[in-house]
Write a protein that holds these residues in place. Sequence first.
Motif, short mmCIF file in Angstrom:
data_model
loop_
_atom_site.label_atom_id
_atom_site.label_comp_id
_atom_site.label_asym_id
_atom_site.label_seq_id
_atom_site.Cartn_x
_atom_site.Cartn_y
_atom_site.Cartn_z
N SER A 1 -7.57 4.07 -13.18
CA SER A 1 -7.87 4.91 -12.01
C SER A 1 -6.59 5.37 -11.31
O SER A 1 -6.63 6.30 -10.52
CB SER A 1 -8.73 4.14 -11.02
N GLU B 1 -3.24 2.06 -3.70
CA GLU B 1 -3.22 3.29 -2.94
C GLU B 1 -3.66 3.06 -1.49
O GLU B 1 -4.51 2.20 -1.21
CB GLU B 1 -4.13 4.34 -3.58
N PRO C 1 -11.73 -1.86 7.05
CA PRO C 1 -12.48 -0.88 7.83
C PRO C 1 -12.01 -0.74 9.27
O PRO C 1 -12.25 0.28 9.91
CB PRO C 1 -13.92 -1.37 7.75
N TYR D 1 0.86 -1.19 0.00
CA TYR D 1 0.00 0.00 0.00
C TYR D 1 0.89 1.23 0.00
O TYR D 1 1.78 1.38 0.84
CB TYR D 1 -0.94 -0.02 1.20
N ARG E 1 -7.62 1.49 3.03
CA ARG E 1 -8.57 1.94 4.06
C ARG E 1 -9.99 1.45 3.76
O ARG E 1 -10.74 1.10 4.66
CB ARG E 1 -8.52 3.46 4.17
N SER E 2 -10.35 1.42 2.46
CA SER E 2 -11.69 0.95 2.11
C SER E 2 -11.81 -0.57 2.27
O SER E 2 -12.89 -1.07 2.56
CB SER E 2 -12.06 1.37 0.68
N ASN E 3 -10.71 -1.29 2.10
CA ASN E 3 -10.72 -2.75 2.25
C ASN E 3 -10.59 -3.20 3.69
O ASN E 3 -10.98 -4.32 4.03
CB ASN E 3 -9.57 -3.38 1.44
N GLU F 1 -5.58 4.76 0.25
CA GLU F 1 -7.03 4.94 0.39
C GLU F 1 -7.79 3.66 0.05
O GLU F 1 -8.82 3.37 0.64
CB GLU F 1 -7.52 6.11 -0.46
N LEU F 2 -7.28 2.89 -0.91
CA LEU F 2 -7.90 1.61 -1.24
C LEU F 2 -7.77 0.65 -0.06
O LEU F 2 -8.72 -0.07 0.27
CB LEU F 2 -7.28 1.02 -2.50
N THR G 1 -5.11 3.68 -9.07
CA THR G 1 -5.11 3.20 -7.68
C THR G 1 -4.51 1.81 -7.50
O THR G 1 -4.34 1.36 -6.37
CB THR G 1 -6.53 3.19 -7.10
N TYR G 2 -4.17 1.14 -8.61
CA TYR G 2 -3.63 -0.22 -8.53
C TYR G 2 -2.70 -0.46 -9.72
O TYR G 2 -3.00 -0.05 -10.84
CB TYR G 2 -4.75 -1.26 -8.54
#
Length: 129
Positions: A34, A51, A60, A9, A56-58, A53-54, A36-37
């Motif tokens: 995007s 990223e 929680p 990450y 963080r979304s995966n 942020e990704l 992001t990957y």
Amino acid sequence: MKFAYTILYVRDVAKSLAFYEAAFGLTRRFLHESGTYGELETGATTLSFAEVELARSNLPGGFEPTDRTRLPGASEVGFTTDDVPAAYERALAAGAQALTPPKTKPWGQVVAYVRDLDGHLVELCTPMS
């Protein structure tokens, strides 16, 4: 079960891909539109980047991103090469942070450590015989 990939990450996927290409001579396999990957060719598996942020979304429940201003985390990415001193200098020239210069270990392997742009620990070493 087969080992498929490792994901690091990072704050900027495109910048990390470019760094690993310059520092370690790896080849880009893919960068998602995007941004992001992305993935690098490393043989049978891929070294991937996503990223922060990704992550963080995966995750929680949260996670601790790497940072060059803190101690390295408890994992590393390892690359083998016949010329560790040259690989070490190449990585530093590309922006890696020096940790441990090349040193011959008691078992004969030459090993050096650097950190990438986000602070991930990277080992450069000769193959084990």
